[in-house]
Design a protein around this motif. Structure first.
Motif, PDB file in Angstrom:
ATOM      1  N   VAL A 196       0.829  -1.203   0.000  1.00 24.08           N
ATOM      2  CA  VAL A 196       0.000   0.000   0.000  1.00 24.08           C
ATOM      3  C   VAL A 196       0.864   1.253   0.000  1.00 24.08           C
ATOM      4  CG1 VAL A 196      -1.674   1.326   1.337  1.00 24.08           C
ATOM      5  CG2 VAL A 196      -1.957  -1.136   1.094  1.00 24.08           C
ATOM      6  N   LEU A 197       1.897   1.272   0.821  1.00 27.16           N
ATOM      7  CA  LEU A 197       2.754   2.456   0.908  1.00 27.16           C
ATOM      8  C   LEU A 197       3.579   2.645  -0.363  1.00 27.16           C
ATOM      9  CD1 LEU A 197       3.990   2.212   4.606  1.00 27.16           C
ATOM     10  CD2 LEU A 197       2.123   3.586   3.663  1.00 27.16           C
ATOM     11  N   LEU A 198       4.085   1.561  -0.942  1.00 24.93           N
ATOM     12  CA  LEU A 198       4.827   1.677  -2.198  1.00 24.93           C
ATOM     13  C   LEU A 198       3.918   2.163  -3.332  1.00 24.93           C
ATOM     14  CD1 LEU A 198       7.130  -1.481  -2.158  1.00 24.93           C
ATOM     15  CD2 LEU A 198       7.789   0.903  -1.786  1.00 24.93           C
ATOM     16  N   GLY A 199       2.686   1.677  -3.328  1.00 16.04           N
ATOM     17  CA  GLY A 199       1.732   2.162  -4.324  1.00 16.04           C
ATOM     18  C   GLY A 199       1.430   3.634  -4.161  1.00 16.04           C
ATOM     19  N   LYS A 200       1.369   4.091  -2.904  1.00 11.96           N
ATOM     20  CA  LYS A 200       1.119   5.516  -2.651  1.00 11.96           C
ATOM     21  C   LYS A 200       2.279   6.369  -3.141  1.00 11.96           C
ATOM     22  CE  LYS A 200      -1.419   8.811  -1.054  1.00 11.96           C
ATOM     23  NZ  LYS A 200      -0.677   9.862  -1.781  1.00 11.96           N
ATOM     24  N   VAL A 201       3.497   5.905  -2.915  1.00 10.31           N
ATOM     25  CA  VAL A 201       4.663   6.644  -3.401  1.00 10.31           C
ATOM     26  C   VAL A 201       4.666   6.693  -4.929  1.00 10.31           C
ATOM     27  CG1 VAL A 201       7.181   6.649  -3.526  1.00 10.31           C
ATOM     28  CG2 VAL A 201       6.040   6.124  -1.366  1.00 10.31           C
ATOM     29  N   SER A 202       4.346   5.567  -5.568  1.00  8.92           N
ATOM     30  CA  SER A 202       4.305   5.530  -7.043  1.00  8.92           C
ATOM     31  C   SER A 202       3.232   6.467  -7.581  1.00  8.92           C
ATOM     32  CB  SER A 202       4.042   4.099  -7.518  1.00  8.92           C
ATOM     33  OG  SER A 202       5.042   3.216  -7.055  1.00  8.92           O
ATOM     34  N   LEU A 203       2.085   6.505  -6.905  1.00  6.32           N
ATOM     35  CA  LEU A 203       1.014   7.407  -7.334  1.00  6.32           C
ATOM     36  C   LEU A 203       1.444   8.862  -7.194  1.00  6.32           C
ATOM     37  CD1 LEU A 203      -1.905   7.736  -8.307  1.00  6.32           C
ATOM     38  CD2 LEU A 203      -2.619   7.720  -5.902  1.00  6.32           C
ATOM     39  N   TRP A 204       2.142   9.185  -6.106  1.00  5.38           N
ATOM     40  CA  TRP A 204       2.606  10.558  -5.933  1.00  5.38           C
ATOM     41  C   TRP A 204       3.596  10.941  -7.030  1.00  5.38           C
ATOM     42  CZ3 TRP A 204       7.125  13.220  -5.372  1.00  5.38           C
ATOM     43  CH2 TRP A 204       7.029  14.544  -4.934  1.00  5.38           C
ATOM     44  N   VAL A 205       4.454  10.018  -7.432  1.00  3.92           N
ATOM     45  CA  VAL A 205       5.392  10.294  -8.534  1.00  3.92           C
ATOM     46  C   VAL A 205       4.628  10.569  -9.822  1.00  3.92           C
ATOM     47  CG1 VAL A 205       7.208   9.297  -9.979  1.00  3.92           C
ATOM     48  CG2 VAL A 205       7.286   8.987  -7.497  1.00  3.92           C
ATOM     49  N   MET A 206       3.570   9.795 -10.078  1.00  2.47           N
ATOM     50  CA  MET A 206       2.754  10.036 -11.272  1.00  2.47           C
ATOM     51  C   MET A 206       2.087  11.406 -11.218  1.00  2.47           C
ATOM     52  SD  MET A 206       3.151   7.449 -13.222  1.00  2.47           S
ATOM     53  CE  MET A 206       1.866   7.870 -14.389  1.00  2.47           C
ATOM     54  N   VAL A 207       1.618  11.801 -10.041  1.00  3.00           N
ATOM     55  CA  VAL A 207       0.998  13.128  -9.889  1.00  3.00           C
ATOM     56  C   VAL A 207       2.031  14.224 -10.116  1.00  3.00           C
ATOM     57  CG1 VAL A 207      -0.188  14.677  -8.289  1.00  3.00           C
ATOM     58  CG2 VAL A 207      -0.785  12.260  -8.347  1.00  3.00           C
ATOM     59  N   PHE A 208       3.238  14.000  -9.631  1.00  6.16           N
ATOM     60  CA  PHE A 208       4.298  14.995  -9.832  1.00  6.16           C
ATOM     61  C   PHE A 208       4.627  15.143 -11.320  1.00  6.16           C
ATOM     62  CE2 PHE A 208       8.810  16.087 -10.270  1.00  6.16           C
ATOM     63  CZ  PHE A 208       8.853  17.282  -9.577  1.00  6.16           C
ATOM     64  N   ILE A 209       4.715  14.015 -12.042  1.00  5.13           N
ATOM     65  CA  ILE A 209       4.959  14.072 -13.490  1.00  5.13           C
ATOM     66  C   ILE A 209       3.812  14.792 -14.188  1.00  5.13           C
ATOM     67  CG2 ILE A 209       5.211  12.682 -15.580  1.00  5.13           C
ATOM     68  CD1 ILE A 209       6.600  10.567 -13.863  1.00  5.13           C
ATOM     69  N   TYR A 210       2.580  14.494 -13.773  1.00  2.00           N
ATOM     70  CA  TYR A 210       1.416  15.190 -14.332  1.00  2.00           C
ATOM     71  C   TYR A 210       1.497  16.689 -14.080  1.00  2.00           C
ATOM     72  CZ  TYR A 210      -3.262  17.210 -14.000  1.00  2.00           C
ATOM     73  OH  TYR A 210      -4.338  18.060 -14.094  1.00  2.00           O
TER      74      TYR A 210
END
Length: 269
Positions: free
Chosen positions: A98-112
């Motif tokens: 769950v935490l790794l997925g949250k970090v990956s999602l935040w990276v995607m938001v940052f790229i967006y």
């Protein structure tokens, strides 16, 4: 009435081009034809291609929340599917997933966020200053929401043992509540932003300077919004004037280079 104003505005523009060319004693060499000059000055409207990125980000966010709910319900709260969860997650702890997925999602938001910022900077350089200011705050909200969500999740995960000691699985419920609230707020902001982008793309407006000149040509008594009015913010007026000056400087520089190139081409021909 609008078509008459548009026609009159176009005629005035043509006259200005002809007069400025005929009356300028510094021009040496063959004159640039009016049709060629107008074709260089008029730019095709470029749509803002950020709405598809909103769709991709929203889809990934929904997928992440669904996966988190499934993992927490079947692998974190319940003990009935421990063997299946261990085999599916290849021995990785469900909390870690769950935490790794949250970090990956935040990276995607940052790229967006960087992608959107790049295109909005281009929109500002093309002279759409009102639209840039209109969406300046809302386009940055998803990154702020996700960053605040990360901080809230860390606040819950750090004392999770203390929370679970008072109420069983309290940290899990708080974690799910934060993730779902984050999804709700993010989707609302993205939908509002998408509406602004779709309206902008469908309207296909001219740069703000051109629109103000056109409205001023239609009504001699009208005033542009670059000056100070009662009830308007002085900071907004100064900022808009600075943006207009910057845009006009860039536009004049590009236009001068194109005119010199066309003049050189006609001389060689």
């Amino acid at each position: 009435m609008e078509s008459e104003c548009t026609s009159a505005y176009g005629n005035n523009t043509n006259v200005d081009f002809t007069q400025s060319t005929d009356d300028d004693p510094l021009i040496d060499g063959p004159l640039i034809s009016q049709d060629v000059l107008e074709s260089v000055i008029k730019r095709e409207f470029q749509k803002l291609p950020t709405h598809w990125a909103v769709g991709v980000l929203s889809f990934l966010h929904v997928v992440y929340v669904v996966v988190c709910i499934v993992i927490t319900v079947f692998c974190w709260i319940s003990d009935e599917y421990t063997t299946e969860c261990t085999a599916t997650l290849h021995g990785i702890d469900s909390k870690t997933v769950v935490l790794l997925g949250k970090v990956s999602l935040w990276v995607m938001v940052f790229i967006y966020d960087r992608f959107v910022q790049h295109h909005h900077s281009a929109v500002r350089r093309r002279g759409y200053l009102d639209f840039y200011r209109l969406t300046r705050g809302i386009k940055n909200l998803p990154l702020l929401i996700h960053s605040a969500g990360n901080a809230a999740i860390l606040t819950v995960i750090a004392p999770s043992s203390m929370l679970d000691a008072s109420v069983k699985n309290l940290s899990v419920y708080l974690l799910l509540a934060i993730i779902c609230l984050e999804l709700l707020l993010s989707v609302i902001c993205l939908l509002r932003y998408t509406v602004h982008v779709l309206k902008f793309n469908s309207k296909k407006p001219h740069p703000d300077v051109t629109e103000e000149e056109r409205s001023h040509a239609c009504s001699s008594g009208s005033h542009t919004e670059t000056g100070f009015r009662d009830g308007s913010s002085l900071e907004d007026v100064v900022e808009k004037q600075a943006d207009l000056i910057d845009y006009l400087k860039q536009h004049n520089s590009v236009l001068s280079r194109r005119i010199l190139t066309l003049t050189a081409q006609q001389i060689r021909a």
